[in-house]
Design a protein around this motif. Sequence first.
Motif, PDB file in Angstrom:
ATOM      1  N   MET A   1      -4.267  -1.463 -13.257  1.00 28.72           N
ATOM      2  CA  MET A   1      -3.287  -2.201 -12.477  1.00 28.72           C
ATOM      3  C   MET A   1      -3.622  -2.127 -10.990  1.00 28.72           C
ATOM      4  N   ILE A   2      -3.423  -3.245 -10.298  1.00 31.73           N
ATOM      5  CA  ILE A   2      -3.680  -3.322  -8.860  1.00 31.73           C
ATOM      6  C   ILE A   2      -2.343  -3.457  -8.138  1.00 31.73           C
ATOM      7  N   GLU A   3      -2.090  -2.584  -7.184  1.00 31.83           N
ATOM      8  CA  GLU A   3      -0.852  -2.640  -6.415  1.00 31.83           C
ATOM      9  C   GLU A   3      -1.161  -2.483  -4.922  1.00 31.83           C
ATOM     10  N   LEU A   4      -0.781  -3.481  -4.139  1.00 32.39           N
ATOM     11  CA  LEU A   4      -0.908  -3.421  -2.688  1.00 32.39           C
ATOM     12  C   LEU A   4       0.480  -3.516  -2.077  1.00 32.39           C
ATOM     13  N   ALA A   5       0.769  -2.665  -1.105  1.00 34.26           N
ATOM     14  CA  ALA A   5       2.080  -2.652  -0.467  1.00 34.26           C
ATOM     15  C   ALA A   5       1.919  -2.585   1.048  1.00 34.26           C
ATOM     16  N   ASN A   6       2.269  -3.683   1.718  1.00 33.04           N
ATOM     17  CA  ASN A   6       2.328  -3.748   3.180  1.00 33.04           C
ATOM     18  C   ASN A   6       1.013  -3.342   3.848  1.00 33.04           C
ATOM     19  N   ILE A   7      -0.102  -3.857   3.327  1.00 35.17           N
ATOM     20  CA  ILE A   7      -1.422  -3.530   3.866  1.00 35.17           C
ATOM     21  C   ILE A   7      -1.645  -4.279   5.189  1.00 35.17           C
ATOM     22  N   ARG A  80      -3.056   1.014  -4.535  1.00 36.14           N
ATOM     23  CA  ARG A  80      -3.306   1.853  -5.710  1.00 36.14           C
ATOM     24  C   ARG A  80      -3.922   0.983  -6.788  1.00 36.14           C
ATOM     25  N   ILE A  81      -5.092   1.392  -7.261  1.00 35.12           N
ATOM     26  CA  ILE A  81      -5.780   0.666  -8.321  1.00 35.12           C
ATOM     27  C   ILE A  81      -6.075   1.653  -9.445  1.00 35.12           C
ATOM     28  N   ASN A  82      -5.441   1.393 -10.586  1.00 34.96           N
ATOM     29  CA  ASN A  82      -5.522   2.327 -11.723  1.00 34.96           C
ATOM     30  C   ASN A  82      -5.179   3.751 -11.300  1.00 34.96           C
ATOM     31  N   GLY A  83      -4.176   3.863 -10.423  1.00 35.79           N
ATOM     32  CA  GLY A  83      -3.673   5.168 -10.000  1.00 35.79           C
ATOM     33  C   GLY A  83      -4.453   5.818  -8.886  1.00 35.79           C
ATOM     34  N   ARG A  84      -5.487   5.156  -8.356  1.00 35.57           N
ATOM     35  CA  ARG A  84      -6.316   5.748  -7.304  1.00 35.57           C
ATOM     36  C   ARG A  84      -6.192   4.965  -6.003  1.00 35.57           C
ATOM     37  N   THR A  85      -6.414   5.671  -4.890  1.00 33.28           N
ATOM     38  CA  THR A  85      -6.518   5.027  -3.588  1.00 33.28           C
ATOM     39  C   THR A  85      -7.996   4.795  -3.310  1.00 33.28           C
ATOM     40  N   PRO A  86      -8.445   3.540  -3.233  1.00 35.67           N
ATOM     41  CA  PRO A  86      -9.886   3.239  -3.204  1.00 35.67           C
ATOM     42  C   PRO A  86     -10.681   3.973  -2.144  1.00 35.67           C
ATOM     43  N   TRP A  87     -10.204   4.012  -0.890  1.00 40.52           N
ATOM     44  CA  TRP A  87     -11.000   4.609   0.186  1.00 40.52           C
ATOM     45  C   TRP A  87     -10.912   6.129   0.203  1.00 40.52           C
TER      46      TRP A  87
END
Length: 324
Positions: A1-7, A80-87
């Motif tokens: 799952m891909i979730e972006l919030a107020n980037i 959060r992508i699959n529960g991880r923060t990419p950077w």
Amino acid sequence: MIELANIRKSFRVSRRGAGMKAALGALFRREYETIHALDGVSFRVEDGEMVGYIGPNGAGKSSTIKIMSGILTPDSGECRINGRTPWQQRREHVKEIGVVFGQRSQLWWDVPVIDSFELIRDIYEVEESAYRKNLGRLTEQLELSKILRTPTRQLSLGQRMRCEIAASLLHSPKILFLDEPTIGLDAVSKIAVREFIRRLNREEGATVLLTTHDMQDIEALTERIILIGKGRILLDGPLSALRSRRGSQRTLTVRYAGSLPQPCPGLRVCEKREDRAVLEVDTAALPVSEAIAWLSGRVELNDLSIDSQSIDSLVAELYREYAI
């Protein structure tokens, strides 16, 4: 799952005028401008979805992809992508994503494609059995057998893009980010790439986020679109809803004999030649049958075709509506 919030993401770029005088002046005093590439971007993509992420040049599409890939760190906000923060968890994150940038290559230019694939296998630490299985499947489905031993620089654009897609899938990613994957491709190569992406989604449940200026890609592959402009999300919803929202227009292409009169209300002439005209019908004001009857009563119709509004014109209207 891909979730972006107020980037949010901004870049500071230098500006100067043309000429030697301006260049010398910039050595001592530089002018800077802050570009707000992303200004509070939020959306969510479920597992197995194929989403079209569209917008004009400079809207923030590639910046979003780079943040979701872990290449860029945002100024603020959460991703959060699959529960991880990419950077923050890049090593674990990149093992589950594949990225294709249409204008950037991950293949080594002067070595055969198969050597690039072997290097990518080592970078992602793919087990030999899994690598051989994936390589065989991708070689067959993308028709790569005749070009694997060819240096990348000697490939055509269509051949290289098929290899780029294969390189992004050698480690069996769950999520695929495609940034202009069909740019510059001929019709045959585009169809092949689209069919492969559909199969990947259908058979393996891969989540696909597609950014492109080719609206035919969007229409062929996605059921949901996210429109971004000036760093903000302007629209998010099913492509079918967009069509129904703006589906009151039809296009009539007619060949006729005689003199075409001034159109009646609800009918607009888009193009007119000696014996051919393209007219737009607003079906909310004038049913198509009445438009045809009105035309046939005034000119001799030799040929007629009816088309719905194209995806390109739908998106162009969106751009005009949101002034982007």
